[in-house]
Write a protein that holds these residues in place. Structure first.
Motif, short mmCIF file in Angstrom:
data_model
loop_
_atom_site.label_atom_id
_atom_site.label_comp_id
_atom_site.label_asym_id
_atom_site.label_seq_id
_atom_site.Cartn_x
_atom_site.Cartn_y
_atom_site.Cartn_z
N GLU A 1 0.77 -1.36 0.06
CA GLU A 1 -0.19 0.02 0.04
C GLU A 1 0.98 1.22 0.09
O GLU A 1 0.69 2.37 -0.67
CB GLU A 1 -0.56 0.19 1.14
CG GLU A 1 -1.75 0.93 1.27
CD GLU A 1 -2.83 1.03 2.39
OE1 GLU A 1 -3.30 2.17 2.95
OE2 GLU A 1 -3.19 -0.03 2.93
N ARG A 2 1.83 1.28 0.75
CA ARG A 2 2.75 2.59 0.89
C ARG A 2 3.59 2.59 -0.40
O ARG A 2 3.88 3.54 -0.98
CB ARG A 2 3.88 2.32 2.09
CG ARG A 2 4.77 3.47 2.11
CD ARG A 2 5.48 3.51 3.65
NE ARG A 2 6.19 2.37 3.96
CZ ARG A 2 7.53 2.36 3.88
NH1 ARG A 2 8.16 3.49 3.64
NH2 ARG A 2 8.21 1.37 4.16
N PHE A 3 4.04 1.37 -1.05
CA PHE A 3 4.44 1.30 -2.21
C PHE A 3 3.75 2.12 -3.56
O PHE A 3 3.99 2.98 -4.29
CB PHE A 3 5.16 0.28 -2.82
CG PHE A 3 5.68 0.08 -4.17
CD1 PHE A 3 6.95 0.60 -4.45
CD2 PHE A 3 4.78 -0.49 -5.45
CE1 PHE A 3 7.48 0.65 -5.87
CE2 PHE A 3 5.37 -0.38 -6.48
CZ PHE A 3 6.71 0.08 -6.80
N THR A 4 2.65 1.67 -3.36
CA THR A 4 1.58 2.28 -4.38
C THR A 4 1.56 3.73 -4.09
O THR A 4 1.31 4.30 -5.20
CB THR A 4 0.13 1.35 -4.42
OG1 THR A 4 0.52 0.12 -4.56
CG2 THR A 4 -0.62 1.89 -5.32
N ARG A 5 1.42 4.12 -2.97
CA ARG A 5 1.14 5.56 -2.79
C ARG A 5 2.21 6.41 -3.10
O ARG A 5 2.27 7.42 -3.72
CB ARG A 5 0.68 5.79 -1.04
CG ARG A 5 0.44 7.02 -0.71
CD ARG A 5 0.05 7.40 0.70
NE ARG A 5 1.11 6.78 1.75
CZ ARG A 5 0.93 5.89 2.31
NH1 ARG A 5 -0.02 4.90 2.22
NH2 ARG A 5 1.85 5.42 3.07
N ASN A 6 3.61 5.99 -2.70
CA ASN A 6 4.79 6.57 -2.81
C ASN A 6 4.96 6.45 -4.56
O ASN A 6 5.34 7.76 -5.03
CB ASN A 6 5.81 5.85 -2.15
CG ASN A 6 5.74 6.33 -0.91
OD1 ASN A 6 5.14 6.94 -0.28
ND2 ASN A 6 6.98 5.47 -0.27
N ARG A 7 4.70 5.56 -5.20
CA ARG A 7 4.74 5.51 -6.52
C ARG A 7 3.98 6.49 -7.24
O ARG A 7 4.54 7.24 -8.27
CB ARG A 7 4.79 4.20 -7.30
CG ARG A 7 4.85 4.01 -8.84
CD ARG A 7 4.58 2.74 -9.15
NE ARG A 7 3.92 2.66 -10.36
CZ ARG A 7 3.77 1.78 -11.43
NH1 ARG A 7 4.70 0.84 -11.33
NH2 ARG A 7 3.23 2.13 -12.66
N ALA A 8 2.82 6.63 -7.01
CA ALA A 8 1.77 7.62 -7.67
C ALA A 8 2.44 8.90 -7.43
O ALA A 8 2.21 9.86 -8.10
CB ALA A 8 0.50 7.21 -7.05
N ARG A 9 2.85 9.17 -6.16
CA ARG A 9 3.26 10.71 -5.54
C ARG A 9 4.39 10.99 -6.38
O ARG A 9 4.37 12.25 -6.95
CB ARG A 9 3.47 10.62 -4.09
CG ARG A 9 3.91 11.95 -3.57
CD ARG A 9 4.17 12.02 -2.06
NE ARG A 9 4.83 10.93 -1.66
CZ ARG A 9 6.32 11.04 -1.66
NH1 ARG A 9 6.91 12.45 -2.03
NH2 ARG A 9 7.21 10.07 -1.31
N LEU A 10 5.46 10.28 -6.65
CA LEU A 10 6.58 10.59 -7.16
C LEU A 10 6.58 10.32 -8.68
O LEU A 10 7.16 11.18 -9.34
CB LEU A 10 7.74 9.39 -6.79
CG LEU A 10 8.17 9.48 -5.33
CD1 LEU A 10 8.85 8.02 -5.07
CD2 LEU A 10 8.98 10.75 -5.20
N ALA A 11 5.65 9.55 -9.43
CA ALA A 11 5.32 9.94 -10.62
C ALA A 11 4.79 11.08 -11.02
O ALA A 11 4.96 11.87 -11.99
CB ALA A 11 4.34 8.54 -11.09
N ASP A 12 3.87 11.75 -10.09
CA ASP A 12 3.13 12.87 -10.57
C ASP A 12 4.04 13.94 -10.33
O ASP A 12 4.27 14.99 -11.18
CB ASP A 12 1.95 13.04 -9.64
CG ASP A 12 1.26 14.27 -9.80
OD1 ASP A 12 0.47 14.61 -10.89
OD2 ASP A 12 1.08 15.12 -8.96
N ALA A 13 5.05 13.86 -9.35
CA ALA A 13 5.93 15.21 -8.97
C ALA A 13 6.84 15.22 -9.91
O ALA A 13 7.42 16.21 -10.20
CB ALA A 13 6.16 15.15 -7.30
N LEU A 14 7.32 14.04 -10.34
CA LEU A 14 8.66 14.15 -11.26
C LEU A 14 8.08 13.88 -12.80
O LEU A 14 9.15 13.66 -13.44
CB LEU A 14 9.62 13.08 -10.83
CG LEU A 14 10.14 13.34 -9.42
CD1 LEU A 14 10.93 12.06 -8.81
CD2 LEU A 14 11.15 14.28 -9.61
#
Length: 326
Positions: free
Chosen positions: A129-142
């Motif tokens: 769950e944390r990986f999915t959340r972090n991946r989505a956040r980083l993909a959007d920000a970067l």
């Protein structure tokens, strides 16, 4: 007695020394001598701060970064990063830091960005769950959405660096070590990386140690600059303090319709360049304030325009290195 690290500090370095023994003459029978890479350096970085760590080639930056990352063991001295000793608590340590080496990759050339991030998820043991959340956040920000399914070898340098930053942050590290994070990037990519690092510190309280030869990165990001040279700390202050003590001069540029006239300048100002339609004057504002100098030259015949600027950060750092050369 050693002063214990402050709980408000993310990084504490005390009397750190690193000596390399080399063999001369290209033979195993040759004489050996010691090279001192770090000569008793000490500094600390508070939690949530962006600190620049700079110096000329051979100053000891890379050695210090490798020790902080847990790659090297020092000859002597003490280091704590988030309360851990990097080279003795290596597994726990690397789980709490992120590292970006601009000239090396932590992703896998033949895997896609998405596959590489998934592999790092397993290596770091990030919960799904944390990986999915972090991946989505980083993909959007970067801005990684369009390249997630591309192999790393197919990416441009700017795309790869953004993916590298995502890889270094996928496990929510408290500390991010950036070594030449914008090397070779075009201007838009540099601006994007700088903006992201600012947001990371502001929104998540991440501590950043930035080492780079791009002084514009330092000027744009670092709240404080630690300058190392010959294995020693030469300065540790906000950049504005370094500017004031190293090169406080200002530059007045004058543009003319025709050939610039000859002029007599007040004490503290001197002409440094003369072109067919322009003059450059360098002045010390502590001796001649800018308004007084502008008033002195403002009535020159044929004057079209004037501009006042400070020396560039590259000029300031170059002067500082020259002043502290061995």
């Amino acid at each position: 007695m050693q002063t214990p690290p402050s709980p408000s500090d993310a990084i504490t370095v005390s009397n750190l020394r690193k000596t390399y023994r080399i063999r001369e003459g290209g033979s195993w029978r040759g004489k050996t001598r010691d090279i001192v890479a770090l000569d008793g350096i000490s500094f600390s970085v508070p939690k949530g701060q962006i600190a620049g760590f700079i110096g000329p080639n051979g100053a000891g930056k890379s050695t210090a970064i490798k020790i902080l990352s847990g790659i090297l063991r020092p000859t002597s001295g003490e280091v704590q990063v988030n309360g851990l000793v990097p080279w003795t608590n290596r597994i726990a340590h690397v789980a709490r830091i992120g590292v970006v080496f601009g000239q090396r990759t932590q992703l896998w050339w033949d895997l896609s960005v998405a596959e590489g991030l998934a592999l790092l998820r397993d290596i770091y043991g990030v919960e799904p769950e944390r990986f999915t959340r972090n991946r989505a956040r980083l993909a959007d920000a970067l801005d990684l959405g369009a390249i997630m399914d591309q192999s790393v070898r197919q990416l441009s340098l700017g795309q790869r660096m953004r993916a590298e930053i995502a890889a270094s942050l996928i496990h929510d590290p408290d500390i991010l070590i950036l070594d030449e994070p914008t090397i070779g990037l075009d201007a838009p990519s540099k601006l994007a990386v700088r903006a992201f690092v600012h947001e990371l510190c502001r929104d998540r309280g991440t501590t950043v140690l930035l080492t780079t030869h791009d002084m514009h990165d330092i000027e744009a990001l670092a709240e404080r600059v630690i300058v190392i040279g010959h294995g020693r700390i030469l300065a540790d202050s906000p950049f504005e303090d370094l500017r004031t003590t190293t090169l406080s001069e200002r530059i007045l540029e004058l543009d003319f319709h025709d050939t610039p006239p000859e002029l007599t300048l007040p004490a503290g100002a001197h002409e440094t360049a003369r072109e067919p339609h322009s003059l450059t004057i360098t002045f010390d504002p502590s001796q001649i304030p800018a308004p007084a100098l502008v008033a002195h030259v403002g009535h020159l015949p044929g004057l079209d325009d004037l501009r006042i600027s400070r020396p560039s950060i590259d000029e300031i750092i170059t002067r500082f290195y020259a002043d502290h050369a061995a």
